[in-house]
Design a protein around this motif. Structure first.
Motif, PDB file in Angstrom:
ATOM      1  N   ARG A 185      -6.773  11.219  -8.831  1.00 54.46           N
ATOM      2  CA  ARG A 185      -5.629  10.395  -9.602  1.00 54.46           C
ATOM      3  C   ARG A 185      -4.520  10.996 -10.131  1.00 54.46           C
ATOM      4  O   ARG A 185      -4.345  11.200 -11.375  1.00 54.46           O
ATOM      5  N   LEU A 213      -4.417   4.521 -14.765  1.00 53.40           N
ATOM      6  CA  LEU A 213      -4.952   3.571 -13.552  1.00 53.40           C
ATOM      7  C   LEU A 213      -6.538   4.033 -14.289  1.00 53.40           C
ATOM      8  O   LEU A 213      -6.576   5.017 -14.634  1.00 53.40           O
ATOM      9  N   ALA A 217      -9.903   4.291  -9.745  1.00 53.11           N
ATOM     10  CA  ALA A 217      -8.975   4.027  -8.565  1.00 53.11           C
ATOM     11  C   ALA A 217      -8.543   4.759  -7.129  1.00 53.11           C
ATOM     12  O   ALA A 217      -8.566   6.423  -7.155  1.00 53.11           O
ATOM     13  N   VAL A 233       0.406   2.887  -4.477  1.00 55.90           N
ATOM     14  CA  VAL A 233      -0.190   1.783  -5.061  1.00 55.90           C
ATOM     15  C   VAL A 233      -1.742   1.994  -4.945  1.00 55.90           C
ATOM     16  O   VAL A 233      -1.895   2.610  -3.492  1.00 55.90           O
ATOM     17  N   THR A 234      -2.442   1.399  -5.093  1.00 54.84           N
ATOM     18  CA  THR A 234      -4.018   1.656  -5.531  1.00 54.84           C
ATOM     19  C   THR A 234      -4.564   0.174  -4.205  1.00 54.84           C
ATOM     20  O   THR A 234      -4.150  -0.877  -4.036  1.00 54.84           O
ATOM     21  N   GLU A 238      -2.724  -2.548  -7.915  1.00 54.58           N
ATOM     22  CA  GLU A 238      -2.040  -1.342  -8.618  1.00 54.58           C
ATOM     23  C   GLU A 238      -0.994  -0.628  -8.583  1.00 54.58           C
ATOM     24  O   GLU A 238      -1.449   0.251  -7.509  1.00 54.58           O
ATOM     25  N   GLY A 240       2.716   1.562  -8.476  1.00 56.64           N
ATOM     26  CA  GLY A 240       3.422   2.632 -10.122  1.00 56.64           C
ATOM     27  C   GLY A 240       4.049   2.411  -9.814  1.00 56.64           C
ATOM     28  O   GLY A 240       4.546   2.379  -8.242  1.00 56.64           O
ATOM     29  N   SER A 249       3.809   4.245 -15.075  1.00 53.53           N
ATOM     30  CA  SER A 249       4.085   2.890 -15.486  1.00 53.53           C
ATOM     31  C   SER A 249       3.136   2.319 -14.542  1.00 53.53           C
ATOM     32  O   SER A 249       3.654   2.330 -12.685  1.00 53.53           O
ATOM     33  N   VAL A 250       2.261   1.375 -14.380  1.00 60.11           N
ATOM     34  CA  VAL A 250       1.713   0.344 -13.412  1.00 60.11           C
ATOM     35  C   VAL A 250       1.379  -0.781 -13.828  1.00 60.11           C
ATOM     36  O   VAL A 250       1.650  -1.214 -15.055  1.00 60.11           O
ATOM     37  N   LEU A 251       1.652  -1.777 -12.936  1.00 60.90           N
ATOM     38  CA  LEU A 251       2.024  -3.255 -12.536  1.00 60.90           C
ATOM     39  C   LEU A 251       0.523  -3.877 -11.655  1.00 60.90           C
ATOM     40  O   LEU A 251       0.238  -3.134 -10.635  1.00 60.90           O
ATOM     41  N   ALA A 252      -0.497  -4.209 -12.378  1.00 52.46           N
ATOM     42  CA  ALA A 252      -1.659  -5.220 -11.563  1.00 52.46           C
ATOM     43  C   ALA A 252      -1.238  -5.981 -10.669  1.00 52.46           C
ATOM     44  O   ALA A 252      -0.909  -7.178 -10.713  1.00 52.46           O
ATOM     45  N   THR A 272      -0.043  -7.164   0.218  1.00 51.44           N
ATOM     46  CA  THR A 272      -1.014  -7.193   0.104  1.00 51.44           C
ATOM     47  C   THR A 272      -2.226  -7.885   1.086  1.00 51.44           C
ATOM     48  O   THR A 272      -1.832  -7.875   2.097  1.00 51.44           O
TER      49      THR A 272
END
Length: 501
Positions: A185, A213, A217, A233-234, A238, A240, A249-252, A272
């Motif tokens: 990570r 994360l 992840a 992106v994971t 997620e 970021g 900074s991350v958005l799920a 996705t």
């Protein structure tokens, strides 16, 4: 007697190199006969024969582990005499509009070289600012970043990386700096230097994603946008962003991801397994502004890693985006408006129940894309004994607000998509040719981007280890094309120009 046996095995090996697997099949069939087995005494191997066999195996393993990378060519897979080394004819460059880029081979007195890296697969290749190649290579022992001499294909500097969590560590770069996502990570910003005339790989910055994360992840894609922000992106969705000197900074998004990110000045497009998401930044944090679902079909098709997945997003001119869905019975090339994700048009490609891809689309002609068909390619075994899937290549253009198929080709590039050289007007692909004699032959194939006609094809290797395993063609210095195979690197260049040893 032992000389008879040795001569027989040497003859079989020589015929295999010339004619391919059919020779081995014939040899196995001959061994079924008791008289053949008795004459060669294969049922009663003596001590000398056993020692010779063990010594040969030790020498082979020694070549893999101890011979320096790139000193030997990728081992041939047999069939050199029964597959063409070159087809087609040289072409003159027909440049396409757009920003100038590197020219690729034109098919003139083509030379093919290779470098063997043992069991390593170099999935990412990138020319650097010193006219060398950066190669991100993986094997069971981990990942390494190599700086390669494009003439000899030998590493001039190597750096080990933390174990990746993905099959191929996600990376992006401009030639001056490479950003690599590691399995622990982190994002490593890596450059090459030439201190005291000795190239070296130097980590300039390491960004810890552990606080942003969750444990476990896995980052599957990274990209740097035109203003210097790093997006990632994971697999779990997620997404970021990291500013030039900021914290992540991350958005799920809550949807699984296997496709690469696409970025522009304002943000990122995340594909996705269910939809395309537009993500921008507000006060340094990622914010979703729209979501556009696409047809996911009935699940994973043969040749796909993930259910419902098509290709990632490709940016086009005029504020348009293109991707493929996973619809049945045929997939579509889908074109969206970048501003709000609304659909402009879509076009079916390839045949019923025989269309799928996870390779990136290639932007061409402003509002056109080229798509390859990977349906049925479930791994290297799918190409054993000269087989290949249905395949195909197609170009789809947006004309007056509608999608239309401009041309189709029967070439088979099952995993890696195509690479465009606007300087030559050619698309380059690593293609598989069917062989009724069971030879697994792979070719660097050049297609006319305007018409889809095959200009020329140069054989790059034979055998399952000559497959690209998803590594796209890279255009390097001197009009050279490079492909990372399952066991090394192949270089194709015109003989009258380009790099020389």
């Amino acid at each position: 007697m032992r000389w008879t046996r040795a001569v027989a095995w040497v003859a079989v090996a020589a015929l295999w190199l010339a004619c391919g697997p059919v020779v081995l099949l014939a040899a196995v069939a001959a061994m079924v006969h008791p008289r053949t087995r008795g004459r060669l005494r294969v049922d009663r191997p003596d001590r000398r024969t056993t020692l010779v066999g063990v010594a040969g195996l030790v020498l082979l393993l020694g070549a893999v582990w101890f011979v320096p990378d790139g000193r030997l060519p990728v081992p041939p897979g047999g069939g050199a005499w029964v597959t063409p080394g070159y087809t087609g004819r040289p072409v003159s460059p027909q440049p396409l509009p757009g920003e100038p880029d590197r020219p690729g081979p034109l098919g003139l007195s083509v030379e093919v070289d290779s470098g063997w890296y043992g069991a390593e697969h170099c999935g990412h290749l990138l020319p650097d600012t010193h006219e060398r190649l950066l190669a991100l290579c993986t094997s069971r022992s981990g990942a390494r970043l190599k700086v390669l001499d494009p003439r000899t294909l030998r590493p001039v500097a190597t750096a080990s990386l933390p174990d990746p969590c993905a099959d191929v560590p996600p990376a992006t770069g401009t030639g001056e700096e490479v950003v690599v996502a590691t399995g622990d990570r982190r994002l490593l910003h890596v450059t090459t230097t030439d201190g005291a005339d000795a190239p070296a790989v130097v980590t300039q910055r390491a960004v810890d994603l552990g606080r942003a994360l969750p444990a476990g992840a896995c980052v599957v894609s990274v990209a740097v946008d035109p203003v210097g922000r790093t997006w990632f992106v994971t697999r779990a969705g997620e997404v970021g962003v990291v500013a030039a000197e900021g914290e992540p900074s991350v958005l799920a998004l809550g949807e699984s991801v296997s496709q690469p990110l696409a970025v522009d000045r304002d943000g990122a497009y995340v594909t996705t397994a269910e939809a395309v998401h537009r993500v921008v930044t507000r006060a340094g944090a990622p914010l979703e502004t729209w979501r556009s679902a696409y047809e996911t079909g009935s699940g994973r098709k043969p040749g796909q890693r993930d259910a419902g997945s098509g290709s990632g997003v490709t940016l086009l001119e005029g504020g348009l985006l293109a991707l493929t869905d996973n619809a049945n019975p045929r997939m579509h090339v889908v074109v969206l408006r970048a501003v709000d994700g609304s659909q402009v048009c879509r076009q079916e490609v390839f045949e019923d129940d025989a269309s799928a891809t996870e390779a990136a689309l290639t932007a061409v002609g402003g509002t056109g894309v080229v798509v390859t068909n990977g349906h049925g390619w479930t791994g290297a075994w799918r190409g054993v004994l000269g087989r290949r899937p249905p395949g195909g290549v197609a170009r789809v253009d947006v004309v007056d607000g509608s999608c239309a198929t401009t041309w189709t080709s029967e070439e088979v590039a099952p995993t890696s998509g195509t690479t465009l050289s606007r300087a030559t007007g050619l698309l380059y692909a690593w293609t598989k040719r069917r062989s009724w004699l069971g030879v697994d032959a792979w070719y660097l194939t050049a297609l006319d981007a305007r018409t889809g006609r095959t200009a020329f094809a140069a054989r790059g290797g034979t055998g399952p280890w000559a497959g690209d395993a998803g590594s796209s063609v890279t255009i390097g210095p001197g009009g050279t094309a490079f492909v990372g195979t399952r066991a090394g690197l192949v270089r194709v260049v015109d003989g009258t120009r380009g790099l020389r040893d």
